[in-house]
Design a protein around this motif. Structure first.
Motif, PDB file in Angstrom:
ATOM      1  N   VAL A 183       0.852  -1.185   0.000  1.00  0.00           N
ATOM      2  CA  VAL A 183       0.000   0.000   0.000  1.00  0.00           C
ATOM      3  C   VAL A 183       0.891   1.240   0.000  1.00  0.00           C
ATOM      4  O   VAL A 183       1.794   1.362   0.820  1.00  0.00           O
ATOM      5  N   GLN A 184       0.642   2.126  -0.975  1.00  0.00           N
ATOM      6  CA  GLN A 184       1.419   3.358  -1.121  1.00  0.00           C
ATOM      7  C   GLN A 184       0.458   4.531  -1.276  1.00  0.00           C
ATOM      8  O   GLN A 184      -0.727   4.332  -1.501  1.00  0.00           O
ATOM      9  N   GLY A 226      -2.861  11.840  -2.335  1.00  0.00           N
ATOM     10  CA  GLY A 226      -2.973  11.436  -0.943  1.00  0.00           C
ATOM     11  C   GLY A 226      -3.810  10.185  -0.748  1.00  0.00           C
ATOM     12  O   GLY A 226      -4.052   9.772   0.366  1.00  0.00           O
ATOM     13  N   GLY A 227      -4.243   9.577  -1.842  1.00  0.00           N
ATOM     14  CA  GLY A 227      -5.035   8.352  -1.764  1.00  0.00           C
ATOM     15  C   GLY A 227      -4.138   7.126  -1.765  1.00  0.00           C
ATOM     16  O   GLY A 227      -2.994   7.173  -2.205  1.00  0.00           O
ATOM     17  N   GLU A 228      -4.688   6.027  -1.280  1.00  0.00           N
ATOM     18  CA  GLU A 228      -3.925   4.787  -1.226  1.00  0.00           C
ATOM     19  C   GLU A 228      -4.060   4.012  -2.524  1.00  0.00           C
ATOM     20  O   GLU A 228      -5.092   4.051  -3.180  1.00  0.00           O
ATOM     21  N   TYR A 229      -2.981   3.315  -2.876  1.00  0.00           N
ATOM     22  CA  TYR A 229      -3.015   2.398  -4.013  1.00  0.00           C
ATOM     23  C   TYR A 229      -1.977   1.324  -3.795  1.00  0.00           C
ATOM     24  O   TYR A 229      -1.102   1.440  -2.947  1.00  0.00           O
ATOM     25  N   ALA A 280      -7.977   3.110  -4.050  1.00  0.00           N
ATOM     26  CA  ALA A 280      -9.088   3.241  -3.107  1.00  0.00           C
ATOM     27  C   ALA A 280      -9.440   1.899  -2.482  1.00  0.00           C
ATOM     28  O   ALA A 280      -8.649   1.359  -1.737  1.00  0.00           O
ATOM     29  N   MET A 281     -10.589   1.354  -2.819  1.00  0.00           N
ATOM     30  CA  MET A 281     -11.067   0.107  -2.233  1.00  0.00           C
ATOM     31  C   MET A 281     -10.528  -1.076  -3.026  1.00  0.00           C
ATOM     32  O   MET A 281     -11.180  -2.091  -3.172  1.00  0.00           O
ATOM     33  N   SER A 306      -6.424   2.323 -12.618  1.00  0.00           N
ATOM     34  CA  SER A 306      -5.051   2.821 -12.598  1.00  0.00           C
ATOM     35  C   SER A 306      -5.012   4.250 -12.070  1.00  0.00           C
ATOM     36  O   SER A 306      -6.038   4.936 -12.006  1.00  0.00           O
ATOM     37  N   LEU A 307      -3.817   4.705 -11.717  1.00  0.00           N
ATOM     38  CA  LEU A 307      -3.664   6.083 -11.251  1.00  0.00           C
ATOM     39  C   LEU A 307      -4.060   7.062 -12.352  1.00  0.00           C
ATOM     40  O   LEU A 307      -4.640   8.105 -12.081  1.00  0.00           O
ATOM     41  N   GLU A 308      -3.773   6.712 -13.600  1.00  0.00           N
ATOM     42  CA  GLU A 308      -4.148   7.572 -14.723  1.00  0.00           C
ATOM     43  C   GLU A 308      -5.671   7.681 -14.830  1.00  0.00           C
ATOM     44  O   GLU A 308      -6.227   8.762 -15.024  1.00  0.00           O
TER      45      GLU A 308
END
Length: 124
Positions: A65-66, A71-74, A84-85, A90-92
């Motif tokens: 988890v990063q 500021g969200g988790e991935y 998120a959940m 993807s981050l994109e």
């Protein structure tokens, strides 16, 4: 004495850092520890070894988890980003959705935006 099991509070005291930092490092997989039930436990020897080891390069770590730039988790599993959940997003894709949410706040039609997103997603 080095195989002593420490609580999160004791680990923080040993490392002379906040409990919050120990929790964040353990949860991200950076600090060696294990969750037992709802509590974190650490081996004194593993913490001392971690402290002596050279710092690892930052970057994407598989299965850890990063925090993203929002500021969200991935985390990344099998080369795919999950946010998120732990949605297979993807981050994109997350960034595009956040841009669309901004457009929504500016008065654009949410139904049209959702339809556009679903069309893009189906084309993949």
């Amino acid at each position: 004495m080095d195989d002593e099991v420490l609580t999160l509070e004791e680990a923080a005291a040993l490392l002379k850092v906040s409990e919050t930092l120990v929790y964040q490092l353990a949860r991200s997989g950076s600090l060696p520890g294990r969750k037992v039930g709802r509590e974190w436990r650490f081996l004194r020897s593993a913490l001392l070894e971690w402290l002596r080891a050279p710092a690892k390069e930052d970057g994407v770590k598989e299965g850890v988890v990063q925090l993203d730039k929002f500021g969200g988790e991935y985390k990344v599993e099998n080369g795919r980003e999950h946010v998120a959940m732990w949605l297979p997003l993807s981050l994109e894709e997350k960034e595009r959705l956040l841009e669309k949410m901004q457009a929504l706040r500016e008065g654009r039609n949410p139904s049209a935006m959702v339809a556009d997103y679903l069309r893009e997603w189906l084309e993949k």
